[in-house]
Each structure stands twice: as structure tokens, then as C-alpha cells.
Design a protein around this motif. Structure first.
Motif, PDB file in Angstrom:
ATOM      1  N   CYS A 182      99.493 100.487  10.590  1.00 58.66           N
ATOM      2  CA  CYS A 182      98.156 100.944  10.407  1.00 58.66           C
ATOM      3  C   CYS A 182      96.990 101.083  11.273  1.00 58.66           C
ATOM      4  CB  CYS A 182      97.598 100.325   8.843  1.00 58.66           C
ATOM      5  SG  CYS A 182      98.049  99.783   7.426  1.00 58.66           S
ATOM      6  N   LYS A 183      97.478  99.934  12.496  1.00 64.58           N
ATOM      7  CA  LYS A 183      97.475  99.961  13.748  1.00 64.58           C
ATOM      8  C   LYS A 183      97.647 101.050  14.968  1.00 64.58           C
ATOM      9  CE  LYS A 183      97.656  95.272  14.421  1.00 64.58           C
ATOM     10  NZ  LYS A 183      97.741  93.581  14.912  1.00 64.58           N
ATOM     11  N   GLU A 228      95.940 104.322  13.074  1.00 67.64           N
ATOM     12  CA  GLU A 228      94.279 104.253  13.640  1.00 67.64           C
ATOM     13  C   GLU A 228      94.317 105.008  14.476  1.00 67.64           C
ATOM     14  OE1 GLU A 228      93.419 100.235  12.694  1.00 67.64           O
ATOM     15  OE2 GLU A 228      93.119 100.965  10.919  1.00 67.64           O
ATOM     16  N   ARG A 229      95.295 105.191  15.628  1.00 67.65           N
ATOM     17  CA  ARG A 229      94.812 105.108  17.493  1.00 67.65           C
ATOM     18  C   ARG A 229      95.379 106.253  17.173  1.00 67.65           C
ATOM     19  NH1 ARG A 229      99.086 101.925  20.296  1.00 67.65           N
ATOM     20  NH2 ARG A 229      99.622 100.620  18.688  1.00 67.65           N
ATOM     21  N   GLN A 230      95.218 106.977  15.859  1.00 70.00           N
ATOM     22  CA  GLN A 230      96.301 108.530  16.133  1.00 70.00           C
ATOM     23  C   GLN A 230      94.720 109.410  15.801  1.00 70.00           C
ATOM     24  OE1 GLN A 230      98.402 110.487  17.374  1.00 70.00           O
ATOM     25  NE2 GLN A 230      99.134 108.513  18.366  1.00 70.00           N
ATOM     26  N   TRP A 266      93.619 108.055  12.587  1.00 69.24           N
ATOM     27  CA  TRP A 266      92.877 108.159  10.890  1.00 69.24           C
ATOM     28  C   TRP A 266      92.239 107.287  11.112  1.00 69.24           C
ATOM     29  CZ3 TRP A 266      95.988 111.402   7.197  1.00 69.24           C
ATOM     30  CH2 TRP A 266      96.525 111.860   7.397  1.00 69.24           C
ATOM     31  N   VAL A 267      91.448 107.436   9.646  1.00 65.25           N
ATOM     32  CA  VAL A 267      89.951 106.321   9.241  1.00 65.25           C
ATOM     33  C   VAL A 267      90.305 105.863   7.910  1.00 65.25           C
ATOM     34  CG1 VAL A 267      88.073 106.299   8.828  1.00 65.25           C
ATOM     35  CG2 VAL A 267      88.752 108.121  10.317  1.00 65.25           C
ATOM     36  N   LEU A 268      90.818 104.065   7.996  1.00 59.53           N
ATOM     37  CA  LEU A 268      91.373 103.661   6.585  1.00 59.53           C
ATOM     38  C   LEU A 268      89.597 103.872   5.216  1.00 59.53           C
ATOM     39  CD1 LEU A 268      92.120 101.738   4.842  1.00 59.53           C
ATOM     40  CD2 LEU A 268      91.004  99.852   6.074  1.00 59.53           C
ATOM     41  N   LYS A 269      90.115 104.321   4.119  1.00 60.20           N
ATOM     42  CA  LYS A 269      89.629 105.402   2.690  1.00 60.20           C
ATOM     43  C   LYS A 269      89.024 103.790   2.446  1.00 60.20           C
ATOM     44  CE  LYS A 269      87.803 109.375   5.030  1.00 60.20           C
ATOM     45  NZ  LYS A 269      86.632 109.027   5.690  1.00 60.20           N
ATOM     46  N   HIS A 305      96.690 100.095   2.413  1.00 66.37           N
ATOM     47  CA  HIS A 305      96.148 100.843   3.119  1.00 66.37           C
ATOM     48  C   HIS A 305      95.695 102.832   2.539  1.00 66.37           C
ATOM     49  CE1 HIS A 305      94.945  97.326   4.685  1.00 66.37           C
ATOM     50  NE2 HIS A 305      95.829  96.943   3.950  1.00 66.37           N
ATOM     51  N   TYR A 327      94.489 106.325   4.083  1.00 62.86           N
ATOM     52  CA  TYR A 327      93.477 106.588   5.209  1.00 62.86           C
ATOM     53  C   TYR A 327      93.489 108.497   4.995  1.00 62.86           C
ATOM     54  CZ  TYR A 327      95.083 102.700   7.824  1.00 62.86           C
ATOM     55  OH  TYR A 327      95.151 101.373   8.328  1.00 62.86           O
ATOM     56  N   LYS A 383      91.913 112.148   7.365  1.00 56.98           N
ATOM     57  CA  LYS A 383      91.635 112.288   8.476  1.00 56.98           C
ATOM     58  C   LYS A 383      91.100 113.412   8.704  1.00 56.98           C
ATOM     59  CE  LYS A 383      94.435 113.015  13.352  1.00 56.98           C
ATOM     60  NZ  LYS A 383      95.290 113.353  14.007  1.00 56.98           N
TER      61      LYS A 383
END
Length: 69
Positions: free
Chosen positions: A10-11, A14-16, A18-21, A28, A30, A32
Motif C-alpha cells: 500500500c505504501k 501510494e508513492r506511485q 495511487w489514491v486510497l478510495k 484496500h 486504490y 489512479k
């Protein structure tokens, strides 16, 4: 292939960008901007993801094994 937990993946996504919806149970979800794919990452504590699951998520996210570092 290096094995990692769902929490660590997940981390990385997120750095790439992608957003947690949302979170549905232990998954989880995600998304983008500009990408039609939805990522579903199982997070079961610090348990490592099965290799096939990890490979499939990386393929959907257009990431390589080198991005895991």
C-alpha cells in the motif's frame, strides 16, 4: 520474487500516485487518475502476500519487481 506484506505494498503504490478510495473489510481499494484499473490490496496485518497475488497486483499497477525497493 521478493515477498512483502499488503501494508508495505500500500505504501509503495501510494508513492506511485495511487489514491486510497475505500477500505472494504481487509481489502484496500486504490485508483489512479487517468488509469482505468482498480487495485484491491489485501492487508492482513504484517502477513506476506502470496507470490501470485503480488505478481497480479504489480501487473495491474504497471509496476516492476524493482519498484518494491
Amino acid at each position: 520474487m521478493k515477498s512483502i506484506s499488503g501494508k508495505m505494498l500500500c505504501k509503495i503504490v501510494e508513492r506511485q500516485g495511487w489514491v486510497l478510495k475505500r477500505t472494504t473489510g481487509s481489502h484496500h481499494i486504490y485508483s489512479k487518475e487517468g488509469v482505468d484499473v482498480i487495485l484491491s490490496i489485501p492487508v492482513h496485518g504484517n502477513r506476506d502476500l502470496p507470490k501470485g497475488t503480488l505478481r497480479s497486483i504489480l501487473k495491474d499497477a504497471d509496476l516492476t519487481e524493482n519498484d518494491l525497493e
